[in-house]
Write an enzyme that holds these catalytic residues in place. Structure first.
Site, PDB file in Angstrom:
ATOM      1  CG  HIS A 128      -1.946  -0.978   1.324  1.00  0.00           C
ATOM      2  ND1 HIS A 128      -2.104  -1.799   2.418  1.00  0.00           N
ATOM      3  CD2 HIS A 128      -2.933  -1.327   0.448  1.00  0.00           C
ATOM      4  CE1 HIS A 128      -3.134  -2.601   2.222  1.00  0.00           C
ATOM      5  NE2 HIS A 128      -3.648  -2.338   1.031  1.00  0.00           N
ATOM      6  CB  SER A 162      -4.744  -6.459   3.858  1.00  0.00           C
ATOM      7  OG  SER A 162      -4.150  -5.205   3.668  1.00  0.00           O
ATOM      8  NE  ARG A 211      -2.324  -7.444  -4.351  1.00  0.00           N
ATOM      9  CZ  ARG A 211      -2.835  -8.478  -3.719  1.00  0.00           C
ATOM     10  NH1 ARG A 211      -2.113  -9.188  -2.911  1.00  0.00           N
ATOM     11  NH2 ARG A 211      -4.104  -8.812  -3.894  1.00  0.00           N
TER      12      ARG A 211
END
Length: 153
Positions: free
Chosen positions: A17, A128, A90
């Site tokens: 992030h 995450s 990603r």
């Protein structure tokens, strides 16, 4: 003034992030990091803890503003005057998912442009979700979390 929103759950904030934020902040006059609150899905960390972590990470960057929100992301973007929405990519599956969201957002708010930033190769495996699992079972997450945020866990 060019205003952008980088929305997400940031549960927790990761180095991936941070990389997307650092690479996109110079493109805009103001970048909001929007912590989305999903009332149907409780977070691992409280929204307040996520906000505290993000503030610690970006405390020395005056163009970055951290704020929590509820509701449709495009509605929140309009409320802060954001004409751009930044999203990190990603993997190919991220692209497919983000493309669908961007197309829906464009239907709802044609004046808000989605900007995709491709992650650096070293960050493509950091999510995450995975970090939460490692954290939940007592694993070492120090290589995935910014040190300012790690200190708050």
């Amino acid at each position: 003034m060019k205003i952008a929103l980088f929305p997400g759950s940031f549960d927790p904030v990761t180095k991936a992030h941070v990389d997307i934020v650092k690479r996109s902040v110079d493109l805009f006059d103001k970048l909001y990091i929007g912590i989305g609150h999903n009332s149907t899905k409780p977070g691992f960390l409280s929204v307040e803890k996520r906000e505290e972590m993000l503030r610690a990470v970006f405390e020395n960057e005056p163009r970055i503003h951290i704020i929590a929100y509820e509701g449709l992301t495009v509605d929140f973007a309009k409320s802060i005057g954001a004409a751009y929405m930044v999203r990190g990519i990603r993997t190919v599956s991220d692209f497919e998912y983000e493309k669908a969201i961007a197309q829906m957002n464009h239907s709802l708010a044609p004046d808000i442009e989605s900007i995709f930033i491709v992650s650096k190769p070293g960050y493509s495996s950091i999510s995450s979700t995975i970090v939460r699992e490692v954290l939940r079972y007592g694993g070492d997450i120090s290589q995935f979390i910014p040190k300012e945020a790690l200190a708050l866990l």
